[in-house]
Each structure stands twice: as structure tokens, then as C-alpha cells.
Design a protein around this motif. Structure first.
Motif, short mmCIF file in Angstrom:
data_model
loop_
_atom_site.label_atom_id
_atom_site.label_comp_id
_atom_site.label_asym_id
_atom_site.label_seq_id
_atom_site.Cartn_x
_atom_site.Cartn_y
_atom_site.Cartn_z
N GLN A 166 109.84 2.08 31.42
CA GLN A 166 108.77 3.04 31.16
C GLN A 166 108.53 3.20 29.66
OE1 GLN A 166 110.59 6.29 33.23
NE2 GLN A 166 109.46 5.92 35.14
N LEU A 167 109.61 3.19 28.89
CA LEU A 167 109.47 3.27 27.43
C LEU A 167 108.63 2.12 26.91
CD1 LEU A 167 110.33 4.50 24.64
CD2 LEU A 167 112.27 2.93 24.72
N CYS A 168 108.90 0.92 27.38
CA CYS A 168 108.15 -0.25 26.92
C CYS A 168 106.67 -0.13 27.27
CB CYS A 168 108.74 -1.52 27.52
SG CYS A 168 110.41 -1.92 26.90
N GLY A 169 106.38 0.34 28.49
CA GLY A 169 104.99 0.52 28.88
C GLY A 169 104.28 1.55 28.05
N LEU B 84 105.35 -13.41 23.11
CA LEU B 84 105.28 -12.15 23.85
C LEU B 84 105.91 -10.99 23.08
CD1 LEU B 84 106.21 -13.47 27.43
CD2 LEU B 84 103.93 -12.88 26.57
N ASN B 85 106.75 -11.32 22.09
CA ASN B 85 107.41 -10.31 21.28
C ASN B 85 106.65 -10.08 19.97
OD1 ASN B 85 109.61 -8.47 20.93
ND2 ASN B 85 110.57 -9.91 19.51
N GLY B 86 105.34 -10.31 20.00
CA GLY B 86 104.54 -10.09 18.79
C GLY B 86 104.74 -11.14 17.74
N ASN B 87 104.98 -12.38 18.19
CA ASN B 87 105.22 -13.51 17.28
C ASN B 87 106.44 -13.29 16.39
OD1 ASN B 87 103.04 -15.21 18.11
ND2 ASN B 87 101.62 -13.85 17.01
N LYS B 88 107.41 -12.57 16.93
CA LYS B 88 108.68 -12.36 16.23
C LYS B 88 109.78 -13.00 17.06
CE LYS B 88 108.28 -7.96 16.40
NZ LYS B 88 108.55 -6.50 16.26
N ALA B 89 110.62 -13.76 16.39
CA ALA B 89 111.76 -14.35 17.10
C ALA B 89 112.67 -13.23 17.59
CB ALA B 89 112.52 -15.28 16.17
N SER C 99 102.04 0.09 33.58
CA SER C 99 102.67 -0.97 34.36
C SER C 99 102.75 -2.24 33.53
CB SER C 99 101.89 -1.22 35.65
OG SER C 99 100.56 -1.58 35.37
N LYS C 100 103.73 -3.07 33.85
CA LYS C 100 103.97 -4.28 33.06
C LYS C 100 102.83 -5.28 33.22
CE LYS C 100 108.06 -5.09 34.89
NZ LYS C 100 109.39 -5.73 35.12
N PRO C 101 102.33 -5.85 32.13
CA PRO C 101 101.32 -6.91 32.24
C PRO C 101 101.88 -8.11 33.00
CG PRO C 101 101.49 -6.09 29.98
CD PRO C 101 102.64 -5.52 30.74
N LEU C 102 101.02 -8.71 33.79
CA LEU C 102 101.44 -9.89 34.56
C LEU C 102 101.31 -11.14 33.71
CD1 LEU C 102 99.68 -9.12 37.98
CD2 LEU C 102 102.02 -8.56 37.26
N ILE C 103 102.25 -12.04 33.87
CA ILE C 103 102.22 -13.32 33.18
C ILE C 103 102.04 -14.44 34.20
CG2 ILE C 103 103.48 -14.94 31.71
CD1 ILE C 103 105.17 -12.62 30.75
N LYS C 104 101.16 -15.36 33.88
CA LYS C 104 101.00 -16.56 34.69
C LYS C 104 101.27 -17.76 33.80
CE LYS C 104 97.53 -19.28 37.20
NZ LYS C 104 96.10 -19.35 37.62
N SER D 163 113.59 -15.69 33.41
CA SER D 163 113.99 -14.62 32.48
C SER D 163 112.81 -14.01 31.73
CB SER D 163 115.03 -15.14 31.47
OG SER D 163 114.48 -16.20 30.71
N LEU D 164 111.61 -14.59 31.89
CA LEU D 164 110.43 -13.95 31.30
C LEU D 164 110.10 -12.65 32.00
CD1 LEU D 164 108.08 -17.02 30.63
CD2 LEU D 164 109.56 -15.82 29.02
N ASN D 165 110.65 -12.49 33.21
CA ASN D 165 110.61 -11.16 33.84
C ASN D 165 111.49 -10.25 33.01
OD1 ASN D 165 109.01 -10.96 36.25
ND2 ASN D 165 110.35 -12.53 37.15
N SER D 166 110.91 -9.20 32.45
CA SER D 166 111.67 -8.33 31.55
C SER D 166 111.18 -6.91 31.69
CB SER D 166 111.47 -8.79 30.10
OG SER D 166 110.12 -8.60 29.70
N ASN D 167 111.69 -6.04 30.82
CA ASN D 167 111.21 -4.66 30.80
C ASN D 167 109.77 -4.55 30.33
OD1 ASN D 167 113.54 -3.06 31.65
ND2 ASN D 167 114.53 -3.87 29.81
#
Length: 771
Positions: free
Chosen positions: A47-50, A447-452, A352-357, A409-413
Motif C-alpha cells: 500500500q505504501l508503494c501504491g 521500473l525503479n526509475g532508471n536506478k540500479a 493498485s499495482k500497475p500491470l506489466i506485460k 520476480s518482477l512481481n513485487s510490491n
């Protein structure tokens, strides 16, 4: 005009959304653990991430509260949380525990750190301490007036720090972080986010007719807004993480309008009707205005909205007889309208979490290509290709099942992997797992804002490294020396005991501390003379040292020969470090884990008292770094709170309606209040000291010496004269001598049971329960 931040509370999802749509610049919120509002609904990490994503879409920042003291056994869970948090876009973390400051500075330097109100920051030395600890901003004590806030903000800006001030919401009657009322009487520590607010309980009717003698009105700086901006405050903070979303929206939207008016150089509003419509206990600006006194109290802890508007209606000519019922219905209708309206406004904010395809394509002799589609995008949001060509599979085959497993593992918070399209992928090929991992990490980085992603800090490795630096963790009990006895006295009458102990001229080591009063400036010449006359007497500084007194401390420490002090205020610790004076952190710095000790040592501290809120199990695993001593108070009055307010106004009474300078320097009073459960509490005011609320019985716990053998370098007997229900059955000199024998385990020394008989009555409930 410089930007002024409006910082809103968010105790649940809807409240955070309401703050965002109401115009908050930032919202502070907490997770299920490690935050100081356990009674709030709070959030889980997903929820925090959303909410973080939604907040940033609306140009609103999100700060996470980690503002409790942390126990040793909780450190692995804290590191696990921080390992997740550091890979989000969280805008800041709010911290109380000195050990958490150390952890963040050393292992997670990319996280911005804010000092919590629980650190009750009220002098410039504390700001310097927090700056060295890595804090980017500090929440200033609610008790400060505008002139004090101006001085503190100027100092903070010199250190490149920001300042926050609470401008609306509940007022605590005690200094934050130093209130043990709920902990000592109920087992719910405010330093752990569990405050049960016994200050708002009903008590037996006092001498002045009050039934809620400790209950204060809510804080409102609405009329002081321009003055706060002029004083240099950077962030206006609203209290209320246990309030619901309609409350948050009403308060934040009202303040947003006021800020906009100032920025547009328009006249500021005086209309507080919206603030009175939602929950309030009436309002006061007594601390800000410096008019601390009776007007700040209200003998009713419940919602004051009906009483406020009824009084207005009743003052009008020809008021109806049923005015209260009319007002109640009107307020109900208004709140219903607010709830419905805000509910509609926050509906579109989807967390809600954005869906990735993923669309994976490739064939023998070509590259492996992965297109990433986020949410409903029709074009790829990101694409990555292998650097090597797909070759013929021999032993290992890059099957669809293998690819599905690798990218699961791309399934995340933060994201949900919804689908993998293999329609353009022709298997029976090979690509090294190393290169496949690099492709996956490129997607993760995007997905992390272009940050490693930052690699997790493994607590097991941290612990292993720290054990090597904490010799006490592996030393056997027989290798450690036995603790010495320390005594704390508090006035010149107590000096007779000190001199009697000196005259005994025994070989036993003994430390004697003298409690320096809160009002140091008016006593400084006498204190300088005393400490010069008695060079073996060590100064003991309390937790509250306001700026004007802090400046007097500098003069005092420069004028006396003592080379060691105890301080419950980190600002004085900074001064001691600068002057080359050894200092020990007092018990009210709430030390509860090994990282706190390391943190203190880096600020020139040579030892620390362990918090008296902890039990045996919680104290035992705490280990000190090299050349750092541990201490514990086994006998003391149980401080429940220290207040800048006069606690006699609603109890025994006072002729003054507003406190003045003489109240601190001259007033000496004592009374008791009794709650409806027949439990007594002592209100004690010494000359030169702030008002204190004290438990009715002394804390006495000599058993800890055997419970945790050889843990401490010294154990303290606090023998300051404070009248409670506890009487000394033995003369204090006999008690000190008997306790010294007990510590050294001399032949014929008193047992635990015999030592308890030295007092008529005592308690160690806090120690038995712990946090």
C-alpha cells in the motif's frame, strides 16, 4: 516568497488520499511496525508503494515514520524493511532512535532523515547533534515560543537543515519523548507508539473543581501563520494520524487556502469555522505566544464542536431554546456532506499495482528481445536486447518455462507481472544465464526509475562485524569487574550525605552526581562555586535545557574542573565533546539497542544509561562498543512527564493565570491527583525546575545486578528529595553502604530481599513488563 511546506498526517489510505487532494505538499505515514501511532490503521508495504506513486503523480511527497525506540531483537526486521525501502522513491524517513540514525547514515545514506518530535529538539546544541547524525530536518518542540523558534530556525539553516513546527492538532502536556506516563501506568509506552493518553483520563475532582486536570486544548497556529513564516519555519505540520479522512481534508484544505493567500500577498483569513466543525478540544496558541497558563486547559477531552457553535448561537438575540439540538443536526449534516464530497474526490486515486506485460521474441541466430508494456500502454515502455545471439541448445535449453520462472520476480510490491507473450519466441535455443540476468536487471532498473537496485544489507554480516567490535558480547562474566555504586543528589541539603560518604574514606569506588537545575542561568554562579569547591562531585544535566539555559551551560562547563558529566540532553553532550569533557548519556535519552551506543560514542559519548523501560530479556543482548561504559538506575522517582505548563492550575490551584519567569525560578509546590481507579500521582515543582508528574512509589530494582550479572559498570541510587508514598526505612547512608557491599558480594552483605526492606514501599513493574 520562499516555499512553505504543508505537511499532513496520514493514518490510513483514505486519509493520505484526502491530504493529497486537499493540497498537502507532503504526507507523513506509518507502516504496521516501527511507528509511533499503533492506534492508527497504518499501511502495509504494498500500500505504501501504491500511495507513493499516486502522491508523486500529484507532486506530493511521502515521509515514512520510523519514530519509536527499537529493541535489539528487532534489528533484523528493521534491516529487512530498510532493504526494501531504499529501493523505493520514499522522500524521507522520520526517526527517534539514535541507533536508527546510525544505521541509516552508515548503511542507507541515500535515504533522507528527519528528526522526530519524539526527540524534543529545543536548543541549538541538539540541532548540531542531529546534523552530525545525518538529519536533514528537525521537528521543533511544541513548547517553543515564536522567538525561540526564530533562533532555532536560524541555527538549523546555518547547518543546512530545515525546521518543522506543529501548527494544528492535539497538544501533549508533557515534552515529547520524555513522557513515560502511559508506559509506567498501563504498560503502553509512548516511545513505542502505544500511548493510551492517561493525561486525558478522568480524575477525582481536584481542589479547583477540575475532573480532567491534565487535559489541554488542541494546538492552533492559524492566527500565527505569518509570524511562523517570518520566524523562518520551513514546514507546517498537522497532527492527526488517528483522525479520519474528512478531518484531514478539512484541516489541510483550510491551511492550503491560508498559504495560498500569503503567497499571493492577499489578506489572511481569520475564519476558523472549518477547523471547529471537525473534531477539536477548542484551540490555543499558548506555547507559540508565550502565554502559557490556565487558558490552555479544557476540562473536557471530547469533541468541542457542539459546545463551540452552541455558544455562538446562544449569544445571538432571540436564540431558540433547542439551540444545542439544532447545532448538533447542523454539524451532522455538514460532516456528512464533507465525508461524501471527499469520498468522491479520492475515488479516482488508484493505488493498485500497475500491470506489466512482457513480449519475448527471438529465434536461433538472432538476439533475444524483451518489450516491456506498463499498465495499458500500446507501445513498449522499455525494450532490452541480448548482446549475444541465441545459439543451438545442447545441454541447457532456454524454454518458456525457464523464462517464466526467471522473470517471475518482477512481481513485487510495486508492480504485478500480468502476462508474458511468447508468440514470437521460438525455443530450443541457448543464452547464458548471466546475460539473461543482466537483461532482467535492466528491466528492474527501468521500473525503479532508471536506478540500479541497491543491494540488500545482510544483517548477519553486520552482526558478525559488530561482534568483533563489542568485546562484552563474548567475554565471560567472571572476566568482568563488578559494578560500582553511583549516587545522585539534588540540592544543598543532600550535600550532607555526600560529605558523609567522603568522610568514610573506604576503598570502595563511588561516583556522586549533583543534579543541575533546569533554570541554570540564575543559579550559574552558585553552581560554579559548588563544583569548584567539590571537584569530585559530577554534574548531572536533565533532559530539558532551553536555549537561554543552554548558553549558561557553556559558561558553567568552562568554569569548573570536572572532567566527566552525565547529560540527558544531547545538546550538552555536543558542548562536552567540544570542551574535551567525558560525558555519559542519561536514562532519558531512551537507549535501547547496541547501535544507539555506537551512535553516541561517535558523538564523543563515553557511556550510557540503559532505558528503564526495558526488561531483563530486552537489556541482556545489548552490548557496548570498546571503551564504552554501561549504566543503570536501580532506584529513582518514576518520572511520568516533564511539562513547561503549570500542572497546579487545574489541581491544587494557583493565583497566576499565566506563567512568568518567577514560576520557573522561584515556585516550589507539591500536590497529588488521584484517578478514578484510586491511583495517586505526584505533581512536584522544585525551585529552578520545570513541573514534573511523578509516580506515587519509587522504582527500586536491585535484583537486576543478579538478573544480568556484571552487565553494568555502575548502578545508580537516585536519592533526590521528592516526596512520594515511599519512605526510607533505613538511613540513606546505611542504604548506600549496604548496596555497595551487595555489589561487591562481600561476606555478610544484604540479600535482595533485605535490600527491598530499606524502603517502605517500591515498584519495579516497568522492569518486569518491559516494552
Amino acid at each position: 516568497m520562499r516555499n512553505i511546506e504543508l505537511l499532513a498526517p496520514g493514518g490510513d489510505i483514505d486519509s493520505i488520499k484526502a491530504a493529497i487532494v486537499a493540497g498537502a505538499d507532503a504526507v507523513y505515514c506509518g507502516l504496521d511496525n516501527f511507528n509511533a501511532r499503533k492506534r492508527a490503521e497504518n499501511l502495509n508495504f504494498e500500500q505504501l508503494c501504491g500511495l507513493l506513486r499516486v502522491a508523486h503523480q500529484h507532486e506530493c511527497q511521502l515521509f515514512l515514520t520510523l519514530n519509536i525506540i527499537v529493541l535489539e531483537h528487532e534489528l533484523p526486521a528493521l534491516f529487512k524493511l530498510l532493504n526494501q525501502l531504499v529501493n523505493t522513491d520514499i522522500d524521507g524517513v522520520i526517526v527517534q532512535d539514535l541507533g536508527v540514525f546510525e544505521i541509516l547514515k552508515r548503511y542507507y545514506p541515500s535515504l533522507e532523515v528527519h528528526a522526530s518530535t519524539q526527540l524534543t529538539t529545543h536548543n541549538s546544541g541538539q540541532l548540531s547533534f542531529l546534523h552530525q547524525m545525518g538529519a536533514n530536518r528537525a521537528n521543533l518542540s511544541r513548547e517553543l515560543n515564536l522567538d525561540e523558534i526564530r533562533l532555532m530556525s536560524a541555527k538549523a539553516h546555518q547547518l543546512d537543515m530545515l525546521t518543522e513546527v506543529f501548527v494544528h492538532g492535539s497538544n501533549c502536556i508533557g515534552f515529547s519523548g520524555l513522557c513515560y506516563f502511559s508506559s509506567a501506568h498501563g504498560g503502553n509506552s509512548g516511545n513505542r507508539g502505544r500511548c493510551s493518553q492517561p493525561c486525558r483520563d478522568q480524575y477525582q475532582t481536584t481542589e479547583v473543581g477540575a475532573e480532567y486536570p491534565l487535559n489541554m486544548k488542541d494546538n492552533s497556529a492559524f492566527d500565527d501563520f505569518a509570524a511562523l513564516v517570518d520566524a523562518g519555519v520551513d514546514s507546517l505540520k498537522v497532527e492527526g494520524r488517528i483522525k479520519k479522512y474528512h478531518y484531514v481534508h478539512s484541516v489541510i484544505s483550510t491551511w492550503r487556502q491560508q498559504i495560498n493567500q500569503l503567497q499571493q500577498k492577499q489578506a489572511l483569513s481569520k475564519d476558523k469555522s472549518a477547523l471547529y466543525t471537525v473534531f477539536n478540544r477548542d484551540f490555543t496558541n499558548g506555547y507559540l505566544s508565550g502565554k502559557v497558563g490556565k487558558e490552555m486547559y479544557i476540562d473536557n477531552p471530547r469533541d468541542n464542536a457542539v459546545q463551540h457553535f452552541s455558544a455562538i448561537e446562544q449569544s445571538k438575540p432571540h436564540a431558540s431554546a433547542d439551540v444545542v439540538q439544532v447545532v448538533k443536526q447542523r454539524l451532522y449534516d455538514q460532516k456528512t456532506l464533507i465525508i461524501d464530497s471527499v469520498g468522491e474526490q479520492i475515488k479516482p486515486l488508484d493505488i493498485s499495482k500497475p500491470l506489466i506485460k512482457l513480449v519475448i521474441s527471438g529465434q536461433l541466430g538472432g538476439v533475444l528481445n524483451i518489450d516491456v508494456f506498463v499498465a495499458t500502454a500500446k507501445q513498449p515502455s522499455f525494450s532490452v536486447q541480448s548482446t549475444s545471439l541465441l545459439s543451438t541448445a545442447t545441454k541447457y535449453q532456454l524454454s518458456k518455462d525457464e523464462l517464466t520462472s526467471r522473470f517471475a520476480s518482477l512481481n513485487s510490491n510495486q508492480y504485478q507481472l500480468h502476462n508474458i507473450d511468447f508468440s514470437q519466441y521460438f525455443g530450443d535455443v541457448y543464452l547464458s544465464f548471466k546475460e539473461l540476468t543482466q537483461m532482467k536487471m535492466a528491466i528492474v532498473s527501468y521500473l525503479n526509475g532508471n536506478k540500479a537496485p541497491i543491494k540488500p544489507v545482510e544483517f548477519s554480516e553486520v552482526r558478525k562485524a559488530r561482534l568483533a567490535d563489542h568485546p562484552n558480547s563474548s567475554t565471560t562474566e567472571s572476566e568482568l569487574s563488578k559494578p560500582i555504586c553511583a549516587v545522585l543528589i539534588g540540592n544543598r541539603k543532600d550535600l550532607a550525605l555526600y560529605r558523609a560518604l567522603k568522610q568514610q574514606k573506604t576503598a570502595r569506588a563511588l561516583s556522586v552526581y549533583y543534579a543541575v537545575p533546569d533554570s541554570i542561568a540564575c543559579e550559574s554562579d552558585k553552581l560554579i562555586a559548588l563544583f569548584n569547591a567539590e571537584p569530585e562531585l559530577k554534574p548531572w544535566f536533565g533532559a530539558i535545557v532551553l536555549q537561554q539555559e543552554f548558553e549558561a551551560v557553556v559558561r558553567l562547563l568552562k568554569s569548573i574542573p570536572q572532567t566527566q558529566i552525565v547529560s540527558n540532553n544531547t545538546g550538552i553532550g555536543i558542548i562536552a565533546k567540544q570542551l574535551g569533557i567525558s560525558w555519559i548519556a542519561g536514562p532519558h535519552l531512551n537507549t535501547s539497542n547496541s547501535f544507539s551506543l555506537t551512535s553516541l560514542q561517535k558523538q564523543g559519548c563515553n557511556g550510557a544509561f540503559i532505558s528503564n523501560e526495558l526488561n531483563k530479556k530486552q537489556i541482556k543482548p545489548i552490548h557496548a562498543p570498546k571503551a564504552f561504559s554501561l549504566h543503570y538506575s536501580v532506584l529513582h522517582p518514576i518520572l511520568l512527564m516533564t511539562s513547561r505548563q503549570c500542572l497546579f492550575l487545574q489541581s491544587a490551584g494557583c493565583d497566576k493565570k499565566v506563567m512568568d519567569e518567577e514560576c520557573l525560578s522561584i515556585c516550589k509546590k507539591h500536590t497529588t491527583i488521584t484517578n478514578v481507579k484510586q491511583v495517586d500521582f505526584v505533581i512536584d515543582k522544585k525551585r529552578r525546575d520545570h513541573n514534573n508528574l511523578i509516580g506515587a512509589e519509587l522504582f527500586f530494582n536491585p535484583s537486576i545486578v543478579n538478573d544480568i550479572p556484571n552487565k553494568f559498570d555502575s548502578v545508580l541510587l537516585d536519592l533526590r528529595s521528592i516526596k512520594t508514598q515511599t519512605e526510607f526505612v533505613w538511613p540513606q547512608l546505611d542504604l548506600v553502604n549496604a548496596f555497595q557491599d551487595y555489589l561487591q558480594q562481600l561476606a555478610g552483605c544484604k540479600s535482595d530481599e533485605q535490600l527491598y526492606q530499606a524502603l517502605s514501599v517500591s515498584t519495579r513493574a516497568q522492569y518486569l513488563k518491559g516494552l
